[in-house]
Design a protein around this motif. Structure first.
Motif: not given
Length: 162
Positions: A38-43, A49-52
């Motif tokens: 889950l933490s990998d998916a969140i990261f 989102e940052q790239e976007y």
């Protein structure tokens, strides 16, 4: 979370002695594995989102600083599969025209054929006004809104002039 509490509770009820290492490995090991995934998916989601946001900021900066190649563009957009792009005089820009006006440094649509690109060609033209005729609110429309902000005008299909 209830399953986790139940596992801890059951372990404490069934045992006279509590051993930390076996408990961590066998009772909550699957929860730790789940939390790692889950933490990998969140990261990963955070990175995307940052790239976007970086992409949108780059395109917005370009659009607001560039000399417009057209005063206005009209995008007829029922969906990604087909769309029309016309200048203010009603001249439709076919795929060749859009590609000719697209700045290569603004192309970000990976895996999309040049003829199917929507955002990069419009950003490259940097129109003073962008009229979008649609009933969609998908990623393309949201991105155009984020890039063009006060320059975009969303309209219904019934207002299409061309």
């Amino acid at each position: 979370m209830d399953a986790f509490y139940e596992s801890v509770h059951q372990h404490l009820i069934d045992k006279d002695t509590f051993h930390w290492q076996p408990f961590m490995q066998f009772c909550i090991g699957k929860y730790i594995h789940y939390l790692d995934k889950l933490s990998d998916a969140i990261f990963e989601e955070y990175q995307m989102e940052q790239e976007y946001q970086t992409l949108v900021d780059t395109l917005r900066t370009y659009v607001h600083g560039a000399t417009p190649l057209s005063t206005e563009l009209h995008l007829w957009y029922p969906g990604r599969e087909r769309f029309k792009l016309c200048d203010g005089n009603g001249n439709e820009w076919n795929a060749i025209e859009r590609l000719r006006n697209t700045k290569s440094m603004l192309v970000f649509e990976e895996g999309v054929l040049p003829a199917e690109m929507i955002i990069s060609p419009i950003a490259s033209v940097a129109p003073k006004r962008l009229y979008v005729y649609t009933d969609c609110d998908d990623g393309v429309i949201q991105t155009l809104r984020n890039i063009f902000q006060e320059r975009i005008n969303l309209r219904s299909f019934t207002q299409w002039e061309f």
